[in-house]
Design a protein around this motif. Structure first.
Motif, mmCIF file in Angstrom:
data_model
loop_
_atom_site.group_PDB
_atom_site.id
_atom_site.type_symbol
_atom_site.label_atom_id
_atom_site.label_comp_id
_atom_site.label_asym_id
_atom_site.label_seq_id
_atom_site.Cartn_x
_atom_site.Cartn_y
_atom_site.Cartn_z
ATOM 1 N N VAL A 1 12.459 -1.898 5.376
ATOM 2 C CA VAL A 1 11.376 -2.694 4.812
ATOM 3 C C VAL A 1 11.774 -4.163 4.873
ATOM 4 O O VAL A 1 12.870 -4.536 4.435
ATOM 5 N N ASP A 2 10.876 -4.966 5.411
ATOM 6 C CA ASP A 2 11.200 -6.374 5.553
ATOM 7 C C ASP A 2 10.491 -7.259 4.530
ATOM 8 O O ASP A 2 10.502 -8.474 4.630
ATOM 9 N N GLU A 3 9.877 -6.647 3.561
ATOM 10 C CA GLU A 3 9.205 -7.395 2.508
ATOM 11 C C GLU A 3 10.216 -7.825 1.445
ATOM 12 O O GLU A 3 11.292 -7.251 1.324
ATOM 13 N N TYR B 1 -3.310 2.260 4.679
ATOM 14 C CA TYR B 1 -2.994 0.931 5.196
ATOM 15 C C TYR B 1 -1.497 0.855 5.475
ATOM 16 O O TYR B 1 -0.726 1.707 5.019
ATOM 17 N N ILE B 2 -1.107 -0.148 6.202
ATOM 18 C CA ILE B 2 0.301 -0.368 6.522
ATOM 19 C C ILE B 2 0.837 -1.480 5.626
ATOM 20 O O ILE B 2 0.261 -2.566 5.554
ATOM 21 N N GLU B 3 1.896 -1.174 4.912
ATOM 22 C CA GLU B 3 2.588 -2.160 4.084
ATOM 23 C C GLU B 3 4.055 -2.087 4.455
ATOM 24 O O GLU B 3 4.642 -1.001 4.455
ATOM 25 N N ALA B 4 4.630 -3.219 4.792
ATOM 26 C CA ALA B 4 6.044 -3.292 5.172
ATOM 27 C C ALA B 4 6.350 -2.335 6.324
ATOM 28 O O ALA B 4 7.416 -1.744 6.384
ATOM 29 N N GLY B 5 5.363 -2.146 7.209
ATOM 30 C CA GLY B 5 5.570 -1.306 8.374
ATOM 31 C C GLY B 5 5.469 0.187 8.111
ATOM 32 O O GLY B 5 5.762 0.998 8.987
ATOM 33 N N ILE B 6 5.062 0.586 6.903
ATOM 34 C CA ILE B 6 5.015 1.999 6.505
ATOM 35 C C ILE B 6 3.598 2.339 6.035
ATOM 36 O O ILE B 6 3.021 1.597 5.230
ATOM 37 N N HIS C 1 0.727 3.572 3.811
ATOM 38 C CA HIS C 1 0.578 3.704 2.362
ATOM 39 C C HIS C 1 -0.842 4.120 2.030
ATOM 40 O O HIS C 1 -1.764 3.906 2.811
ATOM 41 N N GLN D 1 15.053 2.309 5.087
ATOM 42 C CA GLN D 1 13.675 2.288 5.570
ATOM 43 C C GLN D 1 13.331 1.044 6.387
ATOM 44 O O GLN D 1 12.257 0.988 6.993
ATOM 45 N N GLN E 1 3.818 5.534 -0.443
ATOM 46 C CA GLN E 1 4.038 5.795 0.966
ATOM 47 C C GLN E 1 3.287 7.101 1.230
ATOM 48 O O GLN E 1 3.420 8.069 0.477
#
Length: 167
Positions: free
Chosen positions: A36-38, A142-147, A149, A34, A123
């Motif tokens: 995810v950069d978090e 909202y967007i969290e880690a580019g995805i 949610h 995915q 997600q």
């Protein structure tokens, strides 16, 4: 182990192999697949109240692998409403998606903690899965880690006998 039989352990009960196996699955899906950069390793796994829940399967060559996993955190201060328990890191191995394993794990968590309100940050595309087990969305997407949610809450249900002084 029976098919689809969840395993539940706290941090102090985990073996190094179990820990490695579910961290590997989470890393493979969230970071590699995915993007995810978090921060995946946030130390919440090691909190005494955190419950790790997973389903293990056996591969064709006889090796054990984690097919699905989630964790349940406990927050002393509720993030929303009265939900102190937060379900997170829900993940299913690509080879086992669509087989109902996430619902098995969620069912197990609800069986244990369904008398309490439960919170999760889904997600957006997978929100219908959580809705099937009683979670309702609240707030804006909202967007969290580019995805994308959406936050979801499942209100606690009274335990049988609670009105009679049971716990």
């Amino acid at each position: 182990m029976a098919a689809h039989s969840p395993v539940e352990k706290r941090w102090s009960e985990l073996t190094p192999r179990e820990l490695y196996a579910f961290l590997k699955l989470r890393t493979d899906v969230f970071l590699v697949e995915q993007g995810v950069d978090e921060t995946e390793l946030d130390w919440r796994d090691a909190e005494p109240e955190t419950l790790h829940c997973w389903i293990e399967t056996t591969t064709a060559d006889g090796a054990a692998e984690i097919a699905a996993y989630l964790r349940v955190l406990f927050d002393a201060e509720a993030e929303h409403a009265d939900a102190h328990r937060v379900i997170g890191r829900v993940v299913v191995h690509p080879a086992h998606r669509g087989t109902g394993l996430a619902q098995v794990l969620l069912g197990r968590v609800i069986e244990q903690f369904g008398h309490e309100s439960l919170l999760l940050h889904a997600q957006s595309y997978i929100a219908p899965l959580y809705a099937r087990v009683g979670f309702e969305p609240f707030g804006a997407e909202y967007i969290e880690a580019g995805i994308p949610h959406i936050s979801m809450l499942r209100k606690g249900a009274a335990r049988p006998g609670a009105a009679l002084g049971g716990r």
